[in-house]
Scaffold this motif. Structure first.
Motif, PDB file in Angstrom:
ATOM      1  N   SER A   1       0.805  -1.221   0.000  1.00 40.05           N
ATOM      2  CA  SER A   1       0.000   0.000   0.000  1.00 40.05           C
ATOM      3  C   SER A   1       0.839   1.271   0.000  1.00 40.05           C
ATOM      4  O   SER A   1       0.340   2.356  -0.314  1.00 40.05           O
ATOM      5  CB  SER A   1      -0.934   0.018   1.220  1.00 40.05           C
ATOM      6  N   SER A   2       2.127   1.167   0.342  1.00 36.80           N
ATOM      7  CA  SER A   2       3.012   2.340   0.341  1.00 36.80           C
ATOM      8  C   SER A   2       3.646   2.583  -1.019  1.00 36.80           C
ATOM      9  O   SER A   2       4.308   3.606  -1.220  1.00 36.80           O
ATOM     10  CB  SER A   2       4.125   2.151   1.382  1.00 36.80           C
ATOM     11  N   CYS A   3       3.441   1.656  -1.970  1.00 37.54           N
ATOM     12  CA  CYS A   3       4.135   1.742  -3.254  1.00 37.54           C
ATOM     13  C   CYS A   3       3.498   2.676  -4.289  1.00 37.54           C
ATOM     14  O   CYS A   3       4.234   3.281  -5.079  1.00 37.54           O
ATOM     15  CB  CYS A   3       4.301   0.348  -3.845  1.00 37.54           C
ATOM     16  N   PRO A   4       2.166   2.797  -4.380  1.00 41.15           N
ATOM     17  CA  PRO A   4       1.594   3.663  -5.417  1.00 41.15           C
ATOM     18  C   PRO A   4       2.153   5.085  -5.449  1.00 41.15           C
ATOM     19  O   PRO A   4       2.397   5.612  -6.544  1.00 41.15           O
ATOM     20  CB  PRO A   4       0.095   3.642  -5.091  1.00 41.15           C
ATOM     21  N   PRO A   5       2.419   5.753  -4.311  1.00 37.61           N
ATOM     22  CA  PRO A   5       3.023   7.095  -4.393  1.00 37.61           C
ATOM     23  C   PRO A   5       4.393   7.081  -5.064  1.00 37.61           C
ATOM     24  O   PRO A   5       4.738   8.028  -5.793  1.00 37.61           O
ATOM     25  CB  PRO A   5       3.129   7.528  -2.925  1.00 37.61           C
ATOM     26  N   ALA A   6       5.171   6.030  -4.847  1.00 40.97           N
ATOM     27  CA  ALA A   6       6.486   5.928  -5.492  1.00 40.97           C
ATOM     28  C   ALA A   6       6.322   5.683  -6.982  1.00 40.97           C
ATOM     29  O   ALA A   6       7.052   6.249  -7.805  1.00 40.97           O
ATOM     30  CB  ALA A   6       7.308   4.808  -4.855  1.00 40.97           C
ATOM     31  N   ASP A   7       5.350   4.834  -7.356  1.00 40.69           N
ATOM     32  CA  ASP A   7       5.066   4.596  -8.776  1.00 40.69           C
ATOM     33  C   ASP A   7       4.660   5.896  -9.465  1.00 40.69           C
ATOM     34  O   ASP A   7       5.078   6.181 -10.592  1.00 40.69           O
ATOM     35  CB  ASP A   7       3.946   3.561  -8.930  1.00 40.69           C
ATOM     36  N   GLU A   8       3.827   6.693  -8.782  1.00 43.99           N
ATOM     37  CA  GLU A   8       3.382   7.960  -9.356  1.00 43.99           C
ATOM     38  C   GLU A   8       4.540   8.951  -9.482  1.00 43.99           C
ATOM     39  O   GLU A   8       4.621   9.716 -10.447  1.00 43.99           O
ATOM     40  CB  GLU A   8       2.271   8.557  -8.479  1.00 43.99           C
TER      41      GLU A   8
ATOM     42  N   ALA B   1       1.635   0.330 -18.120  1.00 40.99           N
ATOM     43  CA  ALA B   1       0.594  -0.690 -17.978  1.00 40.99           C
ATOM     44  C   ALA B   1      -0.305  -0.302 -16.802  1.00 40.99           C
ATOM     45  O   ALA B   1       0.079   0.504 -15.940  1.00 40.99           O
ATOM     46  CB  ALA B   1       1.192  -2.069 -17.754  1.00 40.99           C
ATOM     47  N   ARG B   2      -1.512  -0.877 -16.791  1.00 45.69           N
ATOM     48  CA  ARG B   2      -2.461  -0.635 -15.706  1.00 45.69           C
ATOM     49  C   ARG B   2      -2.967  -1.981 -15.185  1.00 45.69           C
ATOM     50  O   ARG B   2      -3.083  -2.949 -15.931  1.00 45.69           O
ATOM     51  CB  ARG B   2      -3.645   0.209 -16.195  1.00 45.69           C
ATOM     52  N   SER B   3      -3.283  -2.013 -13.894  1.00 46.45           N
ATOM     53  CA  SER B   3      -3.798  -3.231 -13.273  1.00 46.45           C
ATOM     54  C   SER B   3      -4.959  -2.890 -12.348  1.00 46.45           C
ATOM     55  O   SER B   3      -4.935  -1.864 -11.656  1.00 46.45           O
ATOM     56  CB  SER B   3      -2.716  -3.937 -12.447  1.00 46.45           C
ATOM     57  N   GLN B   4      -5.955  -3.767 -12.331  1.00 44.15           N
ATOM     58  CA  GLN B   4      -7.039  -3.677 -11.364  1.00 44.15           C
ATOM     59  C   GLN B   4      -6.744  -4.681 -10.257  1.00 44.15           C
ATOM     60  O   GLN B   4      -6.787  -5.886 -10.473  1.00 44.15           O
ATOM     61  CB  GLN B   4      -8.386  -3.969 -12.022  1.00 44.15           C
ATOM     62  N   VAL B   5      -6.434  -4.174  -9.098  1.00 50.35           N
ATOM     63  CA  VAL B   5      -6.053  -5.020  -7.970  1.00 50.35           C
ATOM     64  C   VAL B   5      -7.313  -5.437  -7.220  1.00 50.35           C
ATOM     65  O   VAL B   5      -8.107  -4.589  -6.798  1.00 50.35           O
ATOM     66  CB  VAL B   5      -5.077  -4.275  -7.042  1.00 50.35           C
ATOM     67  N   LYS B   6      -7.465  -6.731  -7.038  1.00 47.29           N
ATOM     68  CA  LYS B   6      -8.718  -7.253  -6.478  1.00 47.29           C
ATOM     69  C   LYS B   6      -8.591  -7.783  -5.059  1.00 47.29           C
ATOM     70  O   LYS B   6      -9.589  -8.190  -4.456  1.00 47.29           O
ATOM     71  CB  LYS B   6      -9.261  -8.344  -7.401  1.00 47.29           C
ATOM     72  N   SER B   7      -7.385  -7.797  -4.523  1.00 53.58           N
ATOM     73  CA  SER B   7      -7.198  -8.248  -3.149  1.00 53.58           C
ATOM     74  C   SER B   7      -5.890  -7.675  -2.615  1.00 53.58           C
ATOM     75  O   SER B   7      -5.158  -6.993  -3.332  1.00 53.58           O
ATOM     76  CB  SER B   7      -7.195  -9.781  -3.070  1.00 53.58           C
ATOM     77  N   GLY B   8      -5.608  -7.970  -1.343  1.00 50.86           N
ATOM     78  CA  GLY B   8      -4.385  -7.447  -0.751  1.00 50.86           C
ATOM     79  C   GLY B   8      -4.536  -6.008  -0.279  1.00 50.86           C
ATOM     80  O   GLY B   8      -5.648  -5.458  -0.220  1.00 50.86           O
ATOM     81  N   GLU B   9      -3.427  -5.361   0.038  1.00 51.16           N
ATOM     82  CA  GLU B   9      -3.459  -4.016   0.627  1.00 51.16           C
ATOM     83  C   GLU B   9      -4.015  -2.959  -0.318  1.00 51.16           C
ATOM     84  O   GLU B   9      -4.515  -1.928   0.128  1.00 51.16           O
ATOM     85  CB  GLU B   9      -2.047  -3.611   1.077  1.00 51.16           C
ATOM     86  N   ASN B  10      -3.909  -3.177  -1.632  1.00 56.89           N
ATOM     87  CA  ASN B  10      -4.419  -2.207  -2.610  1.00 56.89           C
ATOM     88  C   ASN B  10      -5.727  -2.671  -3.256  1.00 56.89           C
ATOM     89  O   ASN B  10      -6.068  -2.239  -4.356  1.00 56.89           O
ATOM     90  CB  ASN B  10      -3.362  -1.959  -3.692  1.00 56.89           C
TER      91      ASN B  10
ATOM     92  N   HIS C   1       1.431   1.905 -13.902  1.00 51.57           N
ATOM     93  CA  HIS C   1       2.862   1.688 -13.764  1.00 51.57           C
ATOM     94  C   HIS C   1       3.588   2.181 -15.013  1.00 51.57           C
ATOM     95  O   HIS C   1       3.026   2.196 -16.108  1.00 51.57           O
ATOM     96  CB  HIS C   1       3.174   0.195 -13.590  1.00 51.57           C
ATOM     97  N   VAL C   2       4.852   2.565 -14.833  1.00 53.77           N
ATOM     98  CA  VAL C   2       5.707   2.919 -15.970  1.00 53.77           C
ATOM     99  C   VAL C   2       7.040   2.204 -15.824  1.00 53.77           C
ATOM    100  O   VAL C   2       7.438   1.798 -14.725  1.00 53.77           O
ATOM    101  CB  VAL C   2       5.958   4.443 -16.071  1.00 53.77           C
ATOM    102  N   GLN C   3       7.709   2.018 -16.962  1.00 53.04           N
ATOM    103  CA  GLN C   3       9.076   1.481 -17.001  1.00 53.04           C
ATOM    104  C   GLN C   3       9.211   0.166 -16.235  1.00 53.04           C
ATOM    105  O   GLN C   3      10.133  -0.032 -15.453  1.00 53.04           O
ATOM    106  CB  GLN C   3      10.051   2.527 -16.472  1.00 53.04           C
ATOM    107  N   ILE C   4       8.296  -0.747 -16.525  1.00 57.22           N
ATOM    108  CA  ILE C   4       8.245  -2.021 -15.818  1.00 57.22           C
ATOM    109  C   ILE C   4       9.276  -2.981 -16.418  1.00 57.22           C
ATOM    110  O   ILE C   4       9.225  -3.283 -17.610  1.00 57.22           O
ATOM    111  CB  ILE C   4       6.854  -2.649 -15.934  1.00 57.22           C
ATOM    112  N   VAL C   5      10.174  -3.467 -15.604  1.00 57.49           N
ATOM    113  CA  VAL C   5      11.166  -4.423 -16.088  1.00 57.49           C
ATOM    114  C   VAL C   5      10.467  -5.757 -16.325  1.00 57.49           C
ATOM    115  O   VAL C   5       9.859  -6.330 -15.420  1.00 57.49           O
ATOM    116  CB  VAL C   5      12.321  -4.586 -15.085  1.00 57.49           C
TER     117      VAL C   5
END
Length: 263
Positions: free
Chosen positions: A51-58, A185-194, A201-205
């Protein structure tokens, strides 16, 4: 006569000021050019299960938009150790978790966490710290590097990218790291913290290859394109890395969409 002397003095001072300004401008330009060979490789370790990762992704998305045409190379590695906590990140890979663990040893940080950013293999910090990231990029761009990395004869065939690399002769502990990067890319998260969130997302390895170049200044290498990926959505980022301490010495990129596909 006195007025004439004053006029001459004024002209002299103005001229001196203009000369000083010109010299200052020239010096500034020279210092700016010294930074032209600087670069910043920004590696983000992230996860859709955190849940702390989306701000870093943005944050890295904003940096990516702002840095068009600059030698700033962003790579987002989705680690897999969050997968056991309720949501499997489709972009995750155990190899990326392993790479983050290697940085823990190189940088003597003693732990791994998300979101984490590492810049040029030398500085690590929490991935959502915008000022820290911007300062790290700025400092990296201002420090020119004696090393270079270039690619030539890049060819696509049978889901494989083959290329020739060119650099200065390096030590035997230097590796060429090749990364296939999906631009967005975009994802719809259906479970977990998000759960319930749509994440961008950008620049996904999506692929990573580490090759010890054994001190050779020139050579051949390749990397496989995972199935299901369209080359128009990918770019190839490569960099030289010291395997003793993790320092990144040079970097380069190429758009796969600009390469002709061989039959």
């Amino acid at each position: 006569m006195k007025i004439l002397k004053i006029a001459i003095l004024v002209v002299f001072l103005v001229s001196a000021g203009m000369i000083s300004k010109a010299i200052t401008g020239h010096i500034h330009k020279v210092h700016s050019n010294l930074g032209d060979k600087g670069f910043a490789v920004v590696e983000l370790f992230t996860s859709e299960g955190c849940s702390s990762c989306p701000p870093a992704d943005e944050l890295v998305s904003r940096i990516q938009k702002e840095s068009a045409g600059q030698p700033i190379y962003i790579l987002a590695y989705h680690v897999d150790y969050w997968n056991r906590l309720g949501w499997k990140d489709v972009f995750s890979n155990a190899e990326y978790s392993k790479r983050q663990g290697q940085y823990s040893e190189w940088l003597k940080s003693g732990s791994v966490y998300t979101p984490q950013i590492v810049v040029n293999g030398k500085k690590e910090f929490i991935g959502s710290e915008e000022n820290t990231l911007r300062n790290a990029i700025k400092n990296s761009l201002q420090n020119s590097s004696p090393n270079t990395l270039n690619f030539s004869n890049i060819k696509l065939a049978n889901n494989n990218v083959a290329l020739q690399y060119h650099t200065q002769a390096t030590s035997n502990n230097t590796s060429l790291v090749l990364a296939l990067v999906e631009k967005a890319a975009r994802s719809q998260v259906k479970s977990g913290e998000n759960s319930g969130r749509t994440l961008s997302h950008v620049q996904i390895v999506r692929g990573l290859q580490n090759i010890n170049i054994n001190g050779k200044a020139d050579g051949n290498s390749s990397i496989i394109i995972p199935q299901g990926l369209n080359t128009k959505d990918l770019e190839l980022i490569g960099f030289l890395q010291n395997e003793s301490n993790g320092e990144i010495l040079a970097a380069s990129r190429t758009e796969l969409n600009a390469i002709n596909q061989l039959p």
